[in-house]
Design a protein around this motif. Structure first.
Motif, PDB file in Angstrom:
ATOM      1  N   THR A 209     -57.686  58.995   2.220  1.00  0.00           N
ATOM      2  CA  THR A 209     -56.346  59.385   1.774  1.00  0.00           C
ATOM      3  C   THR A 209     -56.465  59.682   0.291  1.00  0.00           C
ATOM      4  N   SER A 210     -56.028  60.882  -0.135  1.00  0.00           N
ATOM      5  CA  SER A 210     -56.311  61.248  -1.521  1.00  0.00           C
ATOM      6  C   SER A 210     -55.177  62.037  -2.158  1.00  0.00           C
ATOM      7  N   PHE A 211     -55.093  61.917  -3.486  1.00  0.00           N
ATOM      8  CA  PHE A 211     -54.301  62.794  -4.340  1.00  0.00           C
ATOM      9  C   PHE A 211     -55.275  63.640  -5.157  1.00  0.00           C
ATOM     10  N   LYS A 212     -54.991  64.936  -5.245  1.00  0.00           N
ATOM     11  CA  LYS A 212     -55.796  65.835  -6.065  1.00  0.00           C
ATOM     12  C   LYS A 212     -54.853  66.739  -6.840  1.00  0.00           C
ATOM     13  N   SER A 213     -54.841  66.590  -8.170  1.00  0.00           N
ATOM     14  CA  SER A 213     -53.928  67.348  -9.025  1.00  0.00           C
ATOM     15  C   SER A 213     -54.679  68.396  -9.830  1.00  0.00           C
ATOM     16  N   GLU A 214     -54.043  69.554  -9.989  1.00  0.00           N
ATOM     17  CA  GLU A 214     -54.699  70.667 -10.672  1.00  0.00           C
ATOM     18  C   GLU A 214     -55.038  70.341 -12.119  1.00  0.00           C
ATOM     19  N   VAL A 215     -54.176  69.595 -12.806  1.00  0.00           N
ATOM     20  CA  VAL A 215     -54.353  69.347 -14.232  1.00  0.00           C
ATOM     21  C   VAL A 215     -54.219  67.869 -14.525  1.00  0.00           C
ATOM     22  N   GLY A 216     -55.170  67.322 -15.267  1.00  0.00           N
ATOM     23  CA  GLY A 216     -55.066  65.947 -15.731  1.00  0.00           C
ATOM     24  C   GLY A 216     -56.208  65.623 -16.676  1.00  0.00           C
ATOM     25  N   ASP A 217     -55.867  65.062 -17.818  1.00  0.00           N
ATOM     26  CA  ASP A 217     -56.919  64.594 -18.714  1.00  0.00           C
ATOM     27  C   ASP A 217     -57.596  63.354 -18.167  1.00  0.00           C
ATOM     28  N   GLY A 218     -56.938  62.728 -17.179  1.00  0.00           N
ATOM     29  CA  GLY A 218     -57.508  61.556 -16.540  1.00  0.00           C
ATOM     30  C   GLY A 218     -56.741  61.236 -15.278  1.00  0.00           C
ATOM     31  N   ILE A 219     -57.237  60.262 -14.560  1.00  0.00           N
ATOM     32  CA  ILE A 219     -56.563  59.712 -13.378  1.00  0.00           C
ATOM     33  C   ILE A 219     -55.627  58.604 -13.853  1.00  0.00           C
ATOM     34  N   ASP A 220     -54.413  58.608 -13.326  1.00  0.00           N
ATOM     35  CA  ASP A 220     -53.416  57.623 -13.751  1.00  0.00           C
ATOM     36  C   ASP A 220     -52.559  57.272 -12.545  1.00  0.00           C
ATOM     37  N   TYR A 221     -52.734  56.050 -12.022  1.00  0.00           N
ATOM     38  CA  TYR A 221     -51.891  55.648 -10.903  1.00  0.00           C
ATOM     39  C   TYR A 221     -51.534  54.166 -11.012  1.00  0.00           C
ATOM     40  N   TYR A 222     -50.479  53.804 -10.285  1.00  0.00           N
ATOM     41  CA  TYR A 222     -49.971  52.431 -10.289  1.00  0.00           C
ATOM     42  C   TYR A 222     -50.042  51.881  -8.867  1.00  0.00           C
ATOM     43  N   PHE A 223     -50.546  50.668  -8.767  1.00  0.00           N
ATOM     44  CA  PHE A 223     -50.546  49.941  -7.499  1.00  0.00           C
ATOM     45  C   PHE A 223     -49.545  48.805  -7.628  1.00  0.00           C
TER      46      PHE A 223
END
Length: 809
Positions: A209-223
């Motif tokens: 299961t994945s998120f893939k974003s076109e633009v990002g200086d980094g990965i940023d997510y909250y659990f």
């Protein structure tokens, strides 16, 4: 809005050298978590609270600083421990355990009992170099591994009718009828928020299961760990903002169409409802009150058919109704806002609606409109927007804002369009947050101007955090069909499960393309009635659409089946206002949700996990809308086939009643055990509606508008079979004094074993509060349901003056 280095001056670093397989690995403990570098990826793990953890990753040697548009909370001081065992680092708070593999950087999350909730896929973080309008950045991706049978929900609003969000691929980019929120929650009691605003692919399959974003200086997510759906939503709102109260009148019935062409027509509709004695609280004016397309969204009444707008507003108010008006995210070139925004460099160049300056259909593109979208990311542009909204409309006394095209409309999209420069970078980088910014601009300006009137915004699009801006999202310009009606249910429920509690749809569907005979089509009349019945149990009950007017009197007269059914459910909506308003208080005060998927309250019942045509309104009413035609049949005349009404036999619908509780048929009072399917007869004026055992349901007065009568004479229906609690909430209905404690609550407890109803001391007070009131208490049983009159003879009638009472039944 926190830079990852904002607190760096307060960090205390503990550097530990780890020796494993001949290599050393260094990590640092910070005041909120740990930082490390693994395989050339910097990893920052931060506790925002005992239940919420932020994960940031970026290529080593780069910098990743970010002020979130959605997240407004700061990291709380959280007690946590850090322990290392071999190549595993364990960070533990009171609510969540985070494991970091120091060899490959994989992170997993568990509850305090070490039950694994979610884990990243090994090597699941990917950074692909990407040139974003001249800025060197990355396309970012993070993959996770879910349990095979795990049910997840959320991801905003889609029109596929799918309740469980597994085995699908979504191109997440805001559109007319799709509002994407990169957040999902699991039936296991956790949630994940992917904090990125660029076009994003969400993919779930057997592998990951994945998120893939076109633009990002980094990965940023909250659990976040909530234990159940309500708890997860509470975590999300703690991060992104709480939902304020709407005025009481917004929960009444709303009439609209595309469009009222003059102020006389609009006022006449309100007068007609009053003459018929049909309850109504609001009317909505759609577009072109400003005139031609070159004056698009001027935020002024420049159309000569609206010859005295102040009189129009006063006339509506004099009829005890409210007026909402359409405003857009774009402006015509001859408007004052356009000219000022253009000078400020705050207009975006891509093609939007309307394309033609000529109002004829189809658009005549050789007469381009020149309409452009404004840069809602620019605070100066938001100031300009409010300046003209206030001067042209707000000061007239208009009661709320219908923010259309708030995604915004982006027609004939070209790759270069996404390179367009906004105040916050490329349009690509921030594209999905546009509705959050434009809606937020209006809300914040109105709140800054006055606390005497609650902000109310009806918006076509939304993004994470928008609940804090007094916004109710509708599902866009859906095409009328039975399938579309069915799909609205899952759309609204998954939207609510994304943390945003207020949602509605165009009752009857917007476009009538599949019904060329329009209101003369008996199947469409049936569809409209069923959609209105569904709308009576949504956060906002609002009729709207093109092609044919939708006022009740367009469907006949008293005695006609469609007319009578419409009237019945409008009246029922008003009788339920004390329950609905109390539910809205639960949203604001206790982070609850109005539309509740069955899994929210019955996660223990696997049969309830994937039901996409039932839900609860509040925590007591189970609603099962009818979503197929029942009362039409074909008539063949030679080669021509048409439909006619056929009420010769009463049809029915099967309804699943979740286990673990007992249920009552709202209409008859008949009891049922949970954990089974039951068959409910569904004549045109009946929607399957069940009440959970242990519920205390207040029934309000029969009124013409929401504030016509005080709630000083209420029916209280007790549904036995379990202990129960209900809190009746009241305030001054349309200001923010409730934020200062100016409201009252009365708490009712039902003791099922003792057959006792305890009414606690009233808490709080407000200016128009009744000193005493009558409660007509009804013990519901078979044969004592709502009936046709929506009321019952009481088993006991008591007078309550604010002091504790115990009533034996």
């Amino acid at each position: 809005m926190t830079s990852i280095f904002k607190h760096s001056s307060f960090l205390v670093f503990l550097v530990v050298a780890l020796y494993s397989t001949g290599q050393s690995q260094t990590w640092q403990k910070t005041s909120h978590g740990v930082k490390t570098v693994i395989d050339a990826v910097e990893i920052d793990i931060r506790f925002y609270s005992p239940s919420t953890v932020r994960i940031m990753k970026w290529p080593a040697g780069k910098t990743f600083t970010k002020e979130s548009l959605s997240v407004i909370s700061e990291p709380q001081t959280t007690i946590f421990s850090v322990k290392q065992q071999a190549n595993k680092l364990a960070l533990k708070s009171e609510k969540v355990l985070v494991h970091l593999d120091l060899q490959n950087g994989q992170i997993s999350f568990s509850d305090p009992g070490a039950r694994v909730l979610l884990r990243e896929q090994g090597k699941g973080a990917l950074f692909t170099p990407f040139n974003d309008a001249g800025v060197n950045t990355f396309t970012v991706q993070q993959s996770f591994v879910l349990d095979k049978e795990e049910a997840i929900y959320g991801l905003g609003q889609q029109q596929a009718g799918k309740m469980v969000q597994r085995n699908l691929s979504l191109r997440m980019m805001q559109g007319n009828t799709d509002d994407y929120i990169p957040f999902f929650q699991s039936v296991k009691g956790y949630g994940v928020f992917w904090d990125n605003y660029s076009p994003t692919n969400f993919t779930d399959n057997a592998a990951s299961t994945s998120f893939k974003s076109e633009v990002g200086d980094g990965i940023d997510y909250y659990f976040m760990v909530g234990g159940n759906a309500d708890g997860v939503i509470a975590c999300m709102r703690n991060l992104t903002g709480q939902a304020p109260m709407f005025p009481l009148w917004t929960y009444g019935y709303w009439q609209s169409k595309e469009r009222y062409k003059s102020q006389d027509e609009l006022v006449a509709v309100v007068k007609k409802y009053r003459e018929l004695g049909i309850p109504l609280d609001g009317i909505i004016q759609d577009w072109q009150y400003w005139g031609n397309n070159y004056l698009w969204n001027a935020m002024e009444f420049l159309n000569p058919e609206f010859y005295n707008p102040q009189k129009m507003v006063d006339d509506v108010h004099g009829l005890n109704a409210h007026l909402i008006i359409s405003i857009w995210s774009n402006f015509g070139p001859q408007t004052k806002p356009y000219q000022e925004l253009d000078k400020a460099g705050a207009l975006l160049p891509f093609t939007t609606w309307p394309e033609s300056g000529v109002e004829k259909w189809p658009p005549q593109l050789d007469y381009p409109s020149g309409v452009k979208v404004y840069d809602a990311y620019n605070p100066a542009a938001r100031d300009i927007y409010w300046k003209y909204l206030q001067a042209g409309l707000f000061l007239l006394g208009i009661d709320g804002w219908w923010m259309d095209s708030s995604e915004p409309d982006h027609l004939q999209a070209k790759p270069g369009d996404f390179d367009s420069k906004t105040f916050l970078g490329s349009f690509r980088k921030v594209r999905n947050a546009f509705p959050l910014m434009t809606v937020g601009g209006v809300y914040q300006h109105q709140r800054a101007q006055t606390s005497a009137k609650r902000a109310f915004i009806l918006t076509r699009s939304a993004f994470a955090g928008q609940q804090r801006y007094g916004a109710n999202t509708w599902s866009g310009d859906v095409v009328a069909s039975w399938k579309a009606l069915h799909n609205q249910i899952a759309a609204g429920l998954n939207f609510s499960l994304s943390g945003i509690p207020y949602w509605n749809s165009d009752i009857g569907g917007f476009f009538l393309w599949q019904f060329p005979k329009k209101l003369n089509d008996p199947e469409y009349r049936e569809l409209y009635v069923r959609w209105l019945e569904f709308g009576a149990f949504c956060p906002m009950m609002r009729s709207h659409g093109e092609g044919a007017p939708r006022e009740i009197y367009q469907f006949g007269k008293k005695g006609d089946k469609a007319y009578d059914a419409i009237e019945k459910f409008i009246r029922l909506r008003y009788r339920l206002l004390p329950y609905i308003y109390a539910t809205s208080w639960e949203v604001t005060a206790n982070q609850s949700s109005m539309m509740r998927a069955l899994m929210m309250d019955f996660a223990h019942d696997k049969n309830a996990w994937d039901i996409n045509d039932e839900y609860l309104l509040g925590k007591s009413l189970l609603v099962a809308p009818v979503t197929r035609p029942m009362y039409v049949k074909p008539v063949i005349n030679g080669r021509d086939t048409s439909l006619t009404e056929d009420f010769s036999a009463i049809k029915s619908k099967d309804v699943y009643l979740p286990g673990g509780t007992n249920w009552y048929d709202f209409w008859t009072g008949a009891p049922f055990a949970g954990g089974q399917k039951v068959t409910k007869e569904t004549p045109l004026d009946i929607i399957p509606l069940f009440v959970k055992g242990g519920s205390i349901l207040p029934i309000g007065p029969d009124v013409q508008y929401a504030e016509e009568k005080k709630w000083d004479n209420l029916e209280l229906r007790i549904y036995p079979g379990a202990d129960g609690k209900f809190v009746l909430y009241e305030d001054e209905n349309d200001n923010y004094n409730y934020e200062k404690g100016v409201y009252s609550t009365i708490t009712f407890h039902w003791n099922d074993k003792k057959r006792e109803l305890t009414i606690q001391d009233r808490q709080g007070a407000f200016s128009t509060m009744p000193a005493e009131r009558t409660f007509n208490i009804v013990m519901v049983n078979a044969g004592k349901g709502a009936g046709e009159q929506l009321t019952n003879a009481p088993d006991k009638r008591i007078t309550y003056a604010g002091k504790k009472m115990i009533v034996k039944l």
